[in-house]
Design a protein around this motif. Structure first.
Motif, mmCIF file in Angstrom:
data_model
loop_
_atom_site.group_PDB
_atom_site.id
_atom_site.type_symbol
_atom_site.label_atom_id
_atom_site.label_comp_id
_atom_site.label_asym_id
_atom_site.label_seq_id
_atom_site.Cartn_x
_atom_site.Cartn_y
_atom_site.Cartn_z
ATOM 1 N N TYR B 138 1.009 -1.183 -0.174
ATOM 2 C CA TYR B 138 -0.282 0.164 0.052
ATOM 3 C C TYR B 138 0.993 1.178 -0.109
ATOM 4 C CZ TYR B 138 0.845 0.136 5.125
ATOM 5 O OH TYR B 138 1.625 0.419 6.209
ATOM 6 N N LYS B 139 2.159 0.997 0.460
ATOM 7 C CA LYS B 139 3.097 2.431 0.218
ATOM 8 C C LYS B 139 3.685 2.495 -0.926
ATOM 9 C CE LYS B 139 5.027 4.477 3.797
ATOM 10 N NZ LYS B 139 6.016 4.687 4.736
ATOM 11 N N ASN B 140 3.460 1.378 -1.783
ATOM 12 C CA ASN B 140 4.410 1.410 -3.126
ATOM 13 C C ASN B 140 4.051 2.369 -4.110
ATOM 14 O OD1 ASN B 140 5.094 0.511 -6.084
ATOM 15 N ND2 ASN B 140 6.182 -1.014 -4.997
ATOM 16 N N THR B 141 5.208 3.220 -4.328
ATOM 17 C CA THR B 141 4.937 4.506 -5.195
ATOM 18 C C THR B 141 4.159 4.227 -6.507
ATOM 19 O OG1 THR B 141 6.688 5.824 -4.302
ATOM 20 C CG2 THR B 141 6.147 5.999 -6.462
ATOM 21 N N ILE B 142 4.751 3.013 -7.276
ATOM 22 C CA ILE B 142 4.018 3.006 -8.624
ATOM 23 C C ILE B 142 2.573 2.446 -8.352
ATOM 24 C CG2 ILE B 142 3.922 1.051 -10.362
ATOM 25 C CD1 ILE B 142 6.903 0.525 -10.075
ATOM 26 N N LEU B 143 2.071 1.914 -7.254
ATOM 27 C CA LEU B 143 0.545 1.821 -6.967
ATOM 28 C C LEU B 143 -0.038 2.991 -6.686
ATOM 29 C CD1 LEU B 143 -1.479 -0.831 -6.392
ATOM 30 C CD2 LEU B 143 -1.073 0.037 -4.028
ATOM 31 N N ILE B 144 0.563 3.775 -6.045
ATOM 32 C CA ILE B 144 -0.198 5.243 -5.537
ATOM 33 C C ILE B 144 -0.248 5.880 -6.563
ATOM 34 C CG2 ILE B 144 0.340 7.169 -3.982
ATOM 35 C CD1 ILE B 144 1.363 5.375 -1.974
ATOM 36 N N VAL B 145 0.864 6.128 -7.437
ATOM 37 C CA VAL B 145 0.632 7.042 -8.774
ATOM 38 C C VAL B 145 -0.470 6.271 -9.712
ATOM 39 C CG1 VAL B 145 1.975 8.082 -10.669
ATOM 40 C CG2 VAL B 145 3.067 7.769 -8.298
ATOM 41 N N ALA B 146 -0.467 4.939 -9.737
ATOM 42 C CA ALA B 146 -1.359 4.440 -10.519
ATOM 43 C C ALA B 146 -2.888 4.666 -10.234
ATOM 44 C CB ALA B 146 -1.186 3.008 -10.839
ATOM 45 N N VAL B 147 -2.986 4.636 -8.832
ATOM 46 C CA VAL B 147 -4.318 4.919 -8.358
ATOM 47 C C VAL B 147 -4.748 6.442 -8.586
ATOM 48 C CG1 VAL B 147 -5.713 5.058 -6.208
ATOM 49 C CG2 VAL B 147 -4.174 2.960 -6.602
ATOM 50 N N LEU B 148 -3.654 7.112 -8.354
ATOM 51 C CA LEU B 148 -4.090 8.743 -8.553
ATOM 52 C C LEU B 148 -4.578 8.943 -10.035
ATOM 53 C CD1 LEU B 148 -1.221 10.281 -6.518
ATOM 54 C CD2 LEU B 148 -3.847 10.436 -6.047
ATOM 55 N N LEU B 149 -3.601 8.198 -10.861
ATOM 56 C CA LEU B 149 -3.845 8.352 -12.292
ATOM 57 C C LEU B 149 -5.316 7.808 -12.785
ATOM 58 C CD1 LEU B 149 -2.378 9.100 -14.916
ATOM 59 C CD2 LEU B 149 -1.752 6.550 -15.248
ATOM 60 N N LEU B 150 -5.598 6.697 -12.003
ATOM 61 C CA LEU B 150 -7.016 6.094 -12.505
ATOM 62 C C LEU B 150 -8.072 7.216 -11.882
ATOM 63 C CD1 LEU B 150 -6.971 2.627 -11.802
ATOM 64 C CD2 LEU B 150 -7.123 3.668 -14.084
ATOM 65 N N ILE B 151 -8.032 7.937 -10.684
ATOM 66 C CA ILE B 151 -8.988 8.785 -10.273
ATOM 67 C C ILE B 151 -9.004 9.907 -11.122
ATOM 68 C CG2 ILE B 151 -9.430 10.227 -8.462
ATOM 69 C CD1 ILE B 151 -8.111 8.307 -6.335
ATOM 70 N N LEU B 152 -7.816 10.563 -11.553
ATOM 71 C CA LEU B 152 -8.109 11.696 -12.587
ATOM 72 C C LEU B 152 -8.312 11.291 -13.737
ATOM 73 C CD1 LEU B 152 -6.629 14.343 -13.175
ATOM 74 C CD2 LEU B 152 -4.696 13.356 -14.299
ATOM 75 N N ILE B 153 -8.419 10.126 -14.442
ATOM 76 C CA ILE B 153 -8.856 9.702 -15.459
ATOM 77 C C ILE B 153 -10.546 9.608 -15.526
ATOM 78 C CG2 ILE B 153 -9.141 7.971 -17.345
ATOM 79 C CD1 ILE B 153 -6.107 7.656 -17.240
ATOM 80 N N THR B 154 -10.836 9.314 -14.245
ATOM 81 C CA THR B 154 -12.159 9.328 -14.184
ATOM 82 C C THR B 154 -12.757 10.430 -13.946
ATOM 83 O OG1 THR B 154 -11.767 7.150 -12.633
ATOM 84 C CG2 THR B 154 -13.933 7.830 -12.591
ATOM 85 N N ILE B 155 -12.103 11.373 -13.375
ATOM 86 C CA ILE B 155 -12.864 12.634 -13.256
ATOM 87 C C ILE B 155 -12.848 13.276 -14.612
ATOM 88 C CG2 ILE B 155 -12.244 15.136 -12.227
ATOM 89 C CD1 ILE B 155 -10.978 13.866 -9.821
ATOM 90 N N LEU B 156 -11.975 13.199 -15.322
ATOM 91 C CA LEU B 156 -11.759 14.074 -16.500
ATOM 92 C C LEU B 156 -12.711 13.357 -17.440
ATOM 93 C CD1 LEU B 156 -7.852 14.522 -17.279
ATOM 94 C CD2 LEU B 156 -9.510 16.155 -16.510
ATOM 95 N N TYR B 157 -12.854 11.899 -17.443
ATOM 96 C CA TYR B 157 -13.818 11.503 -18.440
ATOM 97 C C TYR B 157 -15.173 12.015 -18.075
ATOM 98 C CZ TYR B 157 -16.562 7.864 -20.558
ATOM 99 O OH TYR B 157 -17.489 7.074 -21.183
ATOM 100 N N TRP B 158 -15.604 12.036 -16.651
ATOM 101 C CA TRP B 158 -16.765 12.668 -16.449
ATOM 102 C C TRP B 158 -17.016 14.143 -16.887
ATOM 103 C CZ3 TRP B 158 -16.893 16.901 -12.814
ATOM 104 C CH2 TRP B 158 -18.308 17.397 -12.529
ATOM 105 N N PHE B 159 -15.989 14.891 -16.623
ATOM 106 C CA PHE B 159 -15.620 16.207 -16.841
ATOM 107 C C PHE B 159 -16.145 16.732 -18.201
ATOM 108 C CE2 PHE B 159 -13.691 20.330 -17.869
ATOM 109 C CZ PHE B 159 -14.301 21.344 -17.272
ATOM 110 N N PHE B 160 -15.456 15.867 -18.934
ATOM 111 C CA PHE B 160 -15.455 16.274 -20.693
ATOM 112 C C PHE B 160 -16.699 15.652 -21.246
ATOM 113 C CE2 PHE B 160 -11.060 17.326 -20.081
ATOM 114 C CZ PHE B 160 -11.127 18.401 -20.764
ATOM 115 N N GLY B 161 -17.362 15.004 -20.395
ATOM 116 C CA GLY B 161 -18.852 14.650 -20.976
ATOM 117 C C GLY B 161 -19.976 15.581 -20.525
ATOM 118 N N THR B 162 -19.677 16.618 -19.639
ATOM 119 C CA THR B 162 -20.768 17.556 -19.207
ATOM 120 C C THR B 162 -20.730 18.315 -20.286
ATOM 121 O OG1 THR B 162 -19.008 18.941 -18.134
ATOM 122 C CG2 THR B 162 -19.930 17.351 -16.779
ATOM 123 N N GLU B 163 -21.639 19.557 -20.076
ATOM 124 C CA GLU B 163 -22.063 20.462 -20.859
ATOM 125 C C GLU B 163 -20.639 21.415 -21.192
ATOM 126 O OE1 GLU B 163 -26.836 21.099 -19.917
ATOM 127 O OE2 GLU B 163 -25.433 22.442 -19.129
#
Lengths: 264, 303
Positions: B138-163
């Motif tokens: 759970y402290k592994n840097t690769i894992l943490i960055v990957a999780v942050l990346l997925l969260i970011l992509i999720t937010i952007l996917y939602w945002f660019f689908g809005t008006e």
């Protein structure tokens, strides 16, 4: 519905390229009027449409849409009153986006865009129905990228976008000129259908005099930034291409033969 | 040339690649969605790290520090956006001006020092090059960055689908049409630049933690690395039919591939000082390929 009062516009003032594009344009359209605009190159036809649309501001004069003076209103704000179809099929749609996304953008013309979802499923059904009016089979291709469509299809889609939310004025800038004759006829047919159905106040520029006579209840001819000829109603119905040619030759002093205007 | 040296270096390269992948998503927003080349990122790729490290040194928790780093990037994007739209300066020049100004601001943020180190043992860093191996998962840097990346992509996917997100995409695709549909293209451009630079500054905050220091030169050539990731993604994954979320994922993977290739090149014995030149050449070649292809086929060049 639309009032143009003494519009003046000069491009590149005080330079060698100075061009007086609009030189005192006056025009008054009633609700439901469908006016066709003809004239040679550089007559000021597109300039007049761009002035109405607010692509830039006029030097002097007033533009009044449905009682509201929009002379100093920014282009994107004016858009809520207007539907526009351009000559170049590439201009009116976002090529990188889907058909339904383009329609959804048009649906929100004049509304504040927020964080609501960009397109709802109820809208999709509505778009499917409306696309049927075009008779191009686009209703089955809602998620296709617009860039994949032909020029005629894009132009028809632009027309639908322009009229999706009933505009106060529909501006058509030679919207069939870049299409092959068959497609042009089809798009023009769709135009007539939509304009009739919603009783839209319409300004249509065309190079085709036959079209100019066949469509609409009023016809104006422009030359060097002036409106030089204006016929309506029964008088317009009785017009023939040769009447327009004669009129045009009278004002342009015979240089007409070289012009791009279509004779058929 | 011990192959083991290469293998031990790869996890670190992957972690850096992922961080730069986040940065590349920022570049993707301006370069691909808005059709603007924004050079502000060379400044914000330093600003984010500077803000994050200085705040952590002053005792703020890492979450708040990263958030403020993001906001600092947003502010820089706002400046470029206003220079470009309201003041009518060409986008490239507006970015260069912001970037130049940011150099001084970055130095100010870092107490007029070119480098500010943070001790991984004394401060609670989210990621670090020390957290790649021999740490709990759970402290592994690769894992943490990957999780942050997925969260970011999720937010952007939602945002660019809005008006408003759709309006930003439309602006990049066809500004004339956008205005005809009542979109204030000045506002959408500014919003896109703000979002993009916020993401880049966020990546910068992560990168500074990873390295254990903020550095005034951290952003030099950042735009080229970001573009490289975007282009690698296009060349390798471009043929795959994919939705927006996967496109963003591929851009991030482009960053990883860039760093893995870099690692191999270094392992082959190349001088690290030559890297920037090589990056520039590679990006130039890939940017030129579509143009040259079009020319060869006799079609209209559409670069």
């Amino acid at each position: 519905m639309l009032e143009l009062k003494d519009l003046h516009k000069t491009f590149n003032p005080d330079t060698v390229n100075e061009k007086v594009a609009l030189d005192g344009i006056n025009l008054h359209l009633l609700p439901g009027d469908f006016v066709t605009v003809i004239g040679g190159n550089g007559a000021g036809k597109s300039t007049m449409l761009n002035a109405i649309a607010g692509t830039w501001f006029v030097d002097s004069g007033n533009i009044i849409i449905d009682g509201q003076d929009v002379t100093k209103l920014a282009e994107y704000k004016r858009a809520s009153f207007l539907g526009r179809v351009f000559q170049d099929p590439m201009t009116g749609t976002a090529a990188g986006m889907q058909i339904e996304e383009n329609l959804a953008l048009a649906q929100r013309r004049g509304k504040i865009r927020g964080l609501r979802i960009g397109i709802t499923s109820a809208e999709r059904d509505e778009y499917r129905e409306k696309l049927k009016i075009l008779e191009l089979g686009l209703e089955d291709r809602l998620t296709a990228k617009v860039g994949l469509l032909s020029g005629g299809q894009r132009q028809a889609l632009t027309l639908l976008m322009a009229t999706l939310k009933k505009p106060k004025i529909l501006l058509l800038d030679e919207h069939t000129a870049a299409l092959d004759p068959k497609t042009a006829a089809k798009v023009l047919e769709a135009t007539e259908r939509i304009v009739q159905k919603d009783q839209l106040t319409t300004v249509m520029i065309t190079h085709n005099m036959k079209d100019a006579i066949a469509h609409g209840n009023r016809l104006i001819m422009m030359h060097e930034g002036h409106i030089i000829y204006d016929v309506k109603g029964e008088e317009k119905k009785g017009l023939h291409v040769k009447d327009l040619l004669a009129k045009f030759e009278e004002v342009s002093g015979g240089e007409f033969a070289n012009d791009r205007m279509m004779l058929n | 040339m011990d192959i083991l040296n290469l293998i031990t270096a790869l996890p670190g390269a992957a972690a850096q690649g992922l961080i730069w992948g986040i940065m590349a998503i920022g570049v993707y927003i301006t370069y691909k969605l808005l059709d603007l080349a924004d050079l502000t990122v060379d400044g914000t790729m330093c600003t984010g790290g500077a803000v994050c490290i200085m705040m952590m040194l002053k005792g703020y928790p890492v979450g708040i520090s990263l958030l403020v780093a993001f906001l600092a990037g947003v502010l820089a994007g706002l400046v470029t956006g206003v220079l470009h739209t309201t003041l009518g300066i060409p986008a490239i020049l507006a970015g260069i001006l912001s970037q130049l100004g940011l150099y001084s601001i970055n130095l100010r943020i870092m107490d007029n020092k070119a480098n500010q180190a943070i001790n991984v043992d004394k401060y609670d860093l989210l990621i670090s090059l020390r957290y790649i191996k021999n740490v709990p998962v759970y402290k592994n840097t690769i894992l943490i960055v990957a999780v942050l990346l997925l969260i970011l992509i999720t937010i952007l996917y939602w945002f660019f689908g809005t008006e408003i997100g759709s309006a930003i995409r439309a602006t990049g695709s066809n500004p004339n049409m956008s205005r005809a549909q009542g979109i204030n293209t000045d506002v959408t451009k500014i919003l896109g630049l703000m979002l993009s630079n916020g993401i880049v500054a966020f990546a910068s905050g992560l990168y500074a933690q990873y390295q254990g220091f903020a550095d005034i030169n951290a952003g030099r050539g950042a735009i080229v690395i970001g573009l490289a990731a975007v282009i690698i993604a296009e060349v390798i994954f471009g043929k795959i039919q994919s939705n927006f979320a996967f496109k963003l994922m591929f851009v991030a993977l482009g960053g990883v591939i860039y760093y893995l290739v870099l690692q191999v090149v270094l392992w082959l014995g190349l001088n690290a000082n030559d890297l920037k030149l090589i990056s520039a050449v590679i990006v130039a070649v890939f940017l030129a390929i579509p143009h040259l292809n079009a020319k060869r086929k006799g079609g209209a060049p559409n670069a």
